[in-house]
Design a protein around this motif. Structure first.
Motif, PDB file in Angstrom:
ATOM      1  N   TRP A  19       0.836  -1.199   0.000  1.00  0.00           N
ATOM      2  CA  TRP A  19       0.000   0.000   0.000  1.00  0.00           C
ATOM      3  C   TRP A  19       0.866   1.242   0.000  1.00  0.00           C
ATOM      4  CZ3 TRP A  19      -5.398  -0.445   0.047  1.00  0.00           C
ATOM      5  CH2 TRP A  19      -5.862  -1.760   0.133  1.00  0.00           C
ATOM      6  N   LEU A  43      -4.437   5.298   2.158  1.00  0.00           N
ATOM      7  CA  LEU A  43      -3.532   4.433   1.401  1.00  0.00           C
ATOM      8  C   LEU A  43      -4.309   3.626   0.377  1.00  0.00           C
ATOM      9  CD1 LEU A  43      -1.672   2.892   4.474  1.00  0.00           C
ATOM     10  CD2 LEU A  43      -0.835   4.747   3.065  1.00  0.00           C
ATOM     11  N   ASN A  48      -3.544   0.413  -2.839  1.00  0.00           N
ATOM     12  CA  ASN A  48      -2.589  -0.558  -3.345  1.00  0.00           C
ATOM     13  C   ASN A  48      -1.703   0.118  -4.379  1.00  0.00           C
ATOM     14  OD1 ASN A  48      -1.553  -2.903  -5.034  1.00  0.00           O
ATOM     15  ND2 ASN A  48      -2.587  -3.941  -3.361  1.00  0.00           N
TER      16      ASN A  48
END
Length: 72
Positions: A9, A53, A55
């Motif tokens: 992340w 956050l 990916n």
């Protein structure tokens, strides 16, 4: 090896406003971009920051979403 958020992340947004971070997270999720928030605020004082956050593979899409929706 335990699951480590930092490996997969990446930060796309940081704010002092926990509500704004949650709204962004929800918007990203509804746009098909999984997102999480990390709240580093002191609860009693709402002092500190909240980070959103996504990916790593969704980073470009997330930034595009933020720009298109004029999120400061």
């Amino acid at each position: 090896m335990p699951y480590n958020v930092s490996e997969n992340w990446i930060k796309v947004y940081t704010t002092g406003d926990a509500f704004a971070a949650e709204v962004l997270k929800q918007g990203l999720t509804e746009a098909g971009i999984p997102a999480v928030t990390i709240n580093k605020q002191l609860a009693a004082y709402n002092f500190g920051e909240v980070t959103v956050l996504v990916n790593k593979s969704d980073f470009d899409k997330a930034i595009e979403y933020i720009v298109q929706n004029q999120i400061d």
